[in-house]
Design a protein around this motif. Structure first.
Motif: not given
Length: 180
Positions: A90-95, A98-103
């Motif tokens: 996942f690119a940073s900022g994408e979810k 389950m809605g968890a954001m990738q940082i």
């Protein structure tokens, strides 16, 4: 397996090694470990592709470091000599689902860290993955395979699979059994 081979090679009652393979390939790192071990052995080593089995990609790379390559039948498959990678992220900022954001954060001076993967994940462009990772590794893989199997044809280094009976003399030395 590599450590066992090196240890067995030192034993007086061991006269040689049979490397029996039925594998679609695997990790380049595993191949590096095995080819180093095989090239270090002093005693003869035969690679044997199992009946109706295969030695593909990294498995064929390992097999190429034996002194003699046999296949138990003409329909055993060899080849798939080439390099690929598959990954997701996942690119940073994408979810995620389950809605968890990738940082993802990098140190200020780490501008090139994982750049090829970041670009592929964020834009879908794989140019850097290919030019900086896959192509250089593939060139070494092909060069090592050709050095170990000098009769292999350039046309057999494109990732294709072959029936062993069709490539006797280039990719395979003989069709034969374990007892041979």
């Amino acid at each position: 397996i590599a450590a066992d081979l090196l240890e067995l090679d030192k034993q007086d009652n061991v006269i040689g090694h049979i490397i029996q393979i039925d594998s679609g390939g695997g990790s380049s790192l595993g191949m590096e470990v095995m080819t180093y071990a095989l090239s270090s052995l002093k005693k003869p080593k035969v690679g044997l592709v199992e009946r109706a089995g295969m030695a593909a990609s990294a498995a064929y790379g390992i097999l190429s470091f034996t002194d003699w390559v046999m296949a138990e039948d003409k329909n055993s498959e060899v080849g798939s000599i080439g390099t690929m990678i598959s990954f997701s992220g996942f690119a940073s900022g994408e979810k995620d689902f389950m809605g968890a954001m990738q940082i993802t954060a990098y140190a200020t001076a780490s501008t090139a860290k994982n750049l090829a993967f970041r670009e592929a994940i964020e834009t879908g462009k794989t140019d850097l993955v290919i030019s900086e990772l896959l192509d250089p590794f593939n060139e070494r893989f092909l060069a090592n395979t050709k050095a170990q199997r000098p009769k292999i044809l350039d046309s057999q280094l494109d990732g294709s699979m072959y029936d062993a009976g069709d490539v006797v003399g280039t990719m395979v030395d003989q069709i034969g059994s374990f007892s041979d």
